[in-house]
Design an enzyme around this catalytic site. Structure first.
Site, PDB file in Angstrom:
ATOM      1  N   THR A  41     -30.173 -45.932 -46.213  1.00 24.32           N
ATOM      2  CA  THR A  41     -28.981 -45.080 -46.292  1.00 24.32           C
ATOM      3  C   THR A  41     -27.934 -45.418 -45.229  1.00 24.32           C
ATOM      4  O   THR A  41     -26.843 -44.865 -45.238  1.00 24.32           O
ATOM      5  CB  THR A  41     -29.380 -43.592 -46.153  1.00 24.32           C
ATOM      6  OG1 THR A  41     -30.179 -43.443 -44.974  1.00 24.32           O
ATOM      7  CG2 THR A  41     -30.173 -43.125 -47.355  1.00 24.32           C
ATOM      8  N   HIS A  46     -32.830 -45.264 -37.240  1.00 26.64           N
ATOM      9  CA  HIS A  46     -32.558 -44.348 -36.130  1.00 26.64           C
ATOM     10  C   HIS A  46     -33.874 -43.900 -35.509  1.00 26.64           C
ATOM     11  O   HIS A  46     -34.948 -44.363 -35.898  1.00 26.64           O
ATOM     12  CB  HIS A  46     -31.713 -43.158 -36.593  1.00 26.64           C
ATOM     13  CG  HIS A  46     -32.284 -42.411 -37.771  1.00 26.64           C
ATOM     14  ND1 HIS A  46     -33.479 -41.719 -37.724  1.00 26.64           N
ATOM     15  CD2 HIS A  46     -31.829 -42.264 -39.042  1.00 26.64           C
ATOM     16  CE1 HIS A  46     -33.731 -41.176 -38.890  1.00 26.64           C
ATOM     17  NE2 HIS A  46     -32.746 -41.500 -39.723  1.00 26.64           N
ATOM     18  N   HIS A  49     -36.858 -42.888 -37.611  1.00 27.75           N
ATOM     19  CA  HIS A  49     -37.611 -44.015 -38.154  1.00 27.75           C
ATOM     20  C   HIS A  49     -38.536 -44.617 -37.089  1.00 27.75           C
ATOM     21  O   HIS A  49     -39.609 -45.129 -37.401  1.00 27.75           O
ATOM     22  CB  HIS A  49     -36.666 -45.127 -38.637  1.00 27.75           C
ATOM     23  CG  HIS A  49     -35.791 -44.735 -39.778  1.00 27.75           C
ATOM     24  ND1 HIS A  49     -34.418 -44.800 -39.728  1.00 27.75           N
ATOM     25  CD2 HIS A  49     -36.097 -44.272 -41.014  1.00 27.75           C
ATOM     26  CE1 HIS A  49     -33.912 -44.408 -40.888  1.00 27.75           C
ATOM     27  NE2 HIS A  49     -34.914 -44.080 -41.684  1.00 27.75           N
ATOM     28  N   LYS A  83     -31.375 -31.927 -48.519  1.00 26.87           N
ATOM     29  CA  LYS A  83     -29.931 -31.988 -48.713  1.00 26.87           C
ATOM     30  C   LYS A  83     -29.458 -30.823 -49.575  1.00 26.87           C
ATOM     31  O   LYS A  83     -30.077 -30.472 -50.567  1.00 26.87           O
ATOM     32  CB  LYS A  83     -29.530 -33.304 -49.409  1.00 26.87           C
ATOM     33  CG  LYS A  83     -29.894 -34.552 -48.602  1.00 26.87           C
ATOM     34  CD  LYS A  83     -29.026 -34.680 -47.382  1.00 26.87           C
ATOM     35  CE  LYS A  83     -29.449 -35.832 -46.504  1.00 26.87           C
ATOM     36  NZ  LYS A  83     -28.746 -35.857 -45.229  1.00 26.87           N
ATOM     37  N   ARG A  87     -26.302 -36.896 -52.294  1.00 23.84           N
ATOM     38  CA  ARG A  87     -25.927 -38.019 -51.428  1.00 23.84           C
ATOM     39  C   ARG A  87     -24.835 -38.850 -52.091  1.00 23.84           C
ATOM     40  O   ARG A  87     -24.794 -38.985 -53.313  1.00 23.84           O
ATOM     41  CB  ARG A  87     -27.142 -38.933 -51.187  1.00 23.84           C
ATOM     42  CG  ARG A  87     -28.188 -38.353 -50.269  1.00 23.84           C
ATOM     43  CD  ARG A  87     -29.324 -39.337 -50.123  1.00 23.84           C
ATOM     44  NE  ARG A  87     -30.442 -38.778 -49.377  1.00 23.84           N
ATOM     45  CZ  ARG A  87     -30.586 -38.859 -48.064  1.00 23.84           C
ATOM     46  NH1 ARG A  87     -29.661 -39.456 -47.345  1.00 23.84           N
ATOM     47  NH2 ARG A  87     -31.637 -38.337 -47.461  1.00 23.84           N
ATOM     48  N   GLN A 172     -40.770 -42.394 -56.518  1.00 23.88           N
ATOM     49  CA  GLN A 172     -41.574 -42.576 -55.304  1.00 23.88           C
ATOM     50  C   GLN A 172     -43.068 -42.602 -55.646  1.00 23.88           C
ATOM     51  O   GLN A 172     -43.835 -43.376 -55.073  1.00 23.88           O
ATOM     52  CB  GLN A 172     -41.286 -41.480 -54.273  1.00 23.88           C
ATOM     53  CG  GLN A 172     -41.991 -41.756 -52.937  1.00 23.88           C
ATOM     54  CD  GLN A 172     -41.490 -40.875 -51.804  1.00 23.88           C
ATOM     55  OE1 GLN A 172     -40.322 -40.554 -51.728  1.00 23.88           O
ATOM     56  NE2 GLN A 172     -42.389 -40.480 -50.919  1.00 23.88           N
ATOM     57  N   ASP A 193     -41.195 -33.751 -44.373  1.00 26.04           N
ATOM     58  CA  ASP A 193     -40.294 -33.367 -45.470  1.00 26.04           C
ATOM     59  C   ASP A 193     -40.612 -34.135 -46.759  1.00 26.04           C
ATOM     60  O   ASP A 193     -40.103 -33.811 -47.824  1.00 26.04           O
ATOM     61  CB  ASP A 193     -38.829 -33.585 -45.061  1.00 26.04           C
ATOM     62  CG  ASP A 193     -38.554 -35.010 -44.571  1.00 26.04           C
ATOM     63  OD1 ASP A 193     -39.520 -35.779 -44.378  1.00 26.04           O
ATOM     64  OD2 ASP A 193     -37.371 -35.349 -44.377  1.00 26.04           O
ATOM     65  N   LYS A 228     -33.647 -30.728 -34.707  1.00 25.92           N
ATOM     66  CA  LYS A 228     -34.005 -32.143 -34.836  1.00 25.92           C
ATOM     67  C   LYS A 228     -33.568 -32.917 -33.598  1.00 25.92           C
ATOM     68  O   LYS A 228     -32.459 -32.742 -33.107  1.00 25.92           O
ATOM     69  CB  LYS A 228     -33.329 -32.724 -36.076  1.00 25.92           C
ATOM     70  CG  LYS A 228     -34.222 -33.643 -36.872  1.00 25.92           C
ATOM     71  CD  LYS A 228     -33.535 -34.103 -38.133  1.00 25.92           C
ATOM     72  CE  LYS A 228     -34.537 -34.243 -39.269  1.00 25.92           C
ATOM     73  NZ  LYS A 228     -33.945 -34.742 -40.487  1.00 25.92           N
ATOM     74  N   LYS A 231     -29.957 -36.349 -32.158  1.00 24.55           N
ATOM     75  CA  LYS A 231     -28.546 -36.155 -32.442  1.00 24.55           C
ATOM     76  C   LYS A 231     -27.772 -36.267 -31.128  1.00 24.55           C
ATOM     77  O   LYS A 231     -28.138 -35.671 -30.129  1.00 24.55           O
ATOM     78  CB  LYS A 231     -28.297 -34.771 -33.067  1.00 24.55           C
ATOM     79  CG  LYS A 231     -28.906 -34.609 -34.451  1.00 24.55           C
ATOM     80  CD  LYS A 231     -28.158 -35.433 -35.466  1.00 24.55           C
ATOM     81  CE  LYS A 231     -28.761 -35.287 -36.861  1.00 24.55           C
ATOM     82  NZ  LYS A 231     -28.172 -36.233 -37.813  1.00 24.55           N
ATOM     83  N   THR A 232     -26.681 -37.035 -31.140  1.00 24.96           N
ATOM     84  CA  THR A 232     -25.855 -37.202 -29.946  1.00 24.96           C
ATOM     85  C   THR A 232     -24.419 -36.801 -30.273  1.00 24.96           C
ATOM     86  O   THR A 232     -24.090 -36.511 -31.429  1.00 24.96           O
ATOM     87  CB  THR A 232     -25.862 -38.670 -29.494  1.00 24.96           C
ATOM     88  OG1 THR A 232     -25.192 -39.458 -30.482  1.00 24.96           O
ATOM     89  CG2 THR A 232     -27.279 -39.194 -29.313  1.00 24.96           C
TER      90      THR A 232
END
Length: 406
Positions: A41, A46, A49, A83, A87, A172, A193, A228, A231-232
């Site tokens: 995606t 990140h 992962h 979501k 997407r 999947q 998730d 989570k 995140k920055t």
């Protein structure tokens, strides 16, 4: 502790399993093939992962064979999990570019030599599927009523779940079946998730092949307040150093909350658990020593020893108020930039993602230029701001950027 299951359990990775006793027994007596899926995606992995790749690395060290499955096919559809909106659909070219980036990054974390690990792409079997044949072979085993109760669809149902996304679970599950047939893959891992999707694959193999298959989810990387992690101010914490510099990456871990240090050390490093517990229980200010070790070890795993040492040195120099900027992220500007506002400058240089983020930081007294708090978003950048040829910008307490005037 010989069984990798016990290692994963002790370090806090395991959240749910389909067959706990059987999985532990299997991992203790056999060398198995397992897989984790990565949908392309973005053009970089990140930190979420990274946790999955740590699981892969622990498993590979114990003699098991990982498959990193890249979603060249499922990426065409998009995972609805978590979501509220559909997407954005990507072009085949975007997906292929992202897959190439993922391959390059994954190869740094798992050993691909001599067939010890496999990188696969589900486009190899999904893109040329015969739809009627797929429905007859796979669709017949899925109950729509049951699918609609799955956690991964719940949020999307509120706004409307497209038929495109509804197929994701079947695809999947089919991935797992295909990997089972091709590589004798018997275990799927994923974030918690993904539980509903993983169960779908396990059940499909058991029904179609009449043999065991298993699933396991691991804990999502969250802070002690449940939010989570990763995140920055600029968005996600990326593993690509062009998107998140090694210095910023190091600083993120250097500044985690005291309550999160032990968990991060357990999940994101290979430090023995006895030492992890000792570091995590350091009192008061001493916990900062544990944070330094965490920041160095995670940065070393992601960016290598040299970058970790540079980031560590730069961080210590800035804490001590020294002049050696080491590997602090540096951007160069020409005189054409003079006269623009600090807000425009930071966005143009990609130091912050948007003007609203810069303004919010200023309103929270979180932006400093040359040790002076910025109070006005309209502040104009002039030549006087460049002492010794550079300007030092600080975001929050400890995130620095150096801007050089050429």
């Amino acid at each position: 502790m010989d069984n990798v299951y016990d290692i994963l359990l002790e370090r806090g990775y395991i959240k749910q399993t389909t067959h706990e006793k059987e999985i532990r027994e299997l991992l203790g007596k056999e060398k198995i093939t397992f897989y984790i899926g990565f949908d392309p995606t973005a053009d970089s992995l990140h930190v979420g992962h990274f946790l999955q790749m740590m699981v892969m690395a622990h498993m590979q060290r114990a003699g098991h064979r990982p498959i990193a499955l890249l979603g060249g096919g499922t990426g065409m559809v998009g995972d609805p999990t978590g979501k509220t909106d559909m997407r954005k659909m990507m072009t085949p070219e975007q997906i292929q570019h992202n897959i190439d980036c993922f391959k390059n990054q994954i190869s740094k974390f798992i050993d691909l030599k001599d067939g010890k690990a496999i990188i696969e792409n589900n486009a190899n079997w999904l893109l040329d599927l015969n739809y009627i044949k797929f429905l007859r072979e796979v669709g017949v085993h899925f109950s729509v009523n049951k699918m609609l109760t799955a956690e991964c669809f719940k949020q999307r149902l509120q706004k409307g779940l497209s038929f495109l996304e509804f197929n994701y679970m079947l695809m999947q599950a089919y991935d797992f079946l295909e990997l089972n047939r091709k590589y004798n893959c018997v275990l799927q891992f994923g974030g918690d998730d993904q539980w509903s999707n993983i169960i779908a694959g396990v059940n499909l193999i058991r029904r179609k092949e009449h043999k065991p298959a298993y699933g396991m989810t691991f804990t999502l990387l969250t802070k002690s307040d449940g939010k989570k992690m990763g995140k920055t101010e600029g968005g996600a914490l990326w593993l690509n150093k062009e998107k998140t510099s090694p210095y910023d990456f190091y600083q993120y871990w250097r500044n985690v909350d005291d309550a999160d240090v032990e968990k991060c050390l357990a999940l994101l490093t290979f430090i023995p658990m006895e030492k992890v517990r000792r570091l995590g229980s350091l009192p008061g200010e001493k916990i900062n020593e544990a944070k330094k070790i965490l920041a160095y070890e995670v940065t070393k795993l992601v960016h290598g020893k040299e970058e970790a040492e540079k980031a560590e040195k730069a961080s210590e120099t800035l804490f001590a108020g020294g002049e050696d900027m080491g590997s602090v992220p540096t951007a160069e500007i020409t005189r054409d930039y003079l006269g623009c506002s600090i807000v425009e400058l930071l966005v143009k240089l990609n130091i912050l993602a948007s003007k609203s983020e810069v303004r919010r930081l200023i309103s929270q007294n979180g932006l400093t230029v040359n040790d002076k708090k910025v109070e006005d978003p309209k502040l104009v950048v002039t030549e006087d701001d460049f002492k010794n040829g550079y300007m030092l910008v600080r975001r929050g307490k400890k995130n620095y950027n150096r801007i050089e005037l050429k």
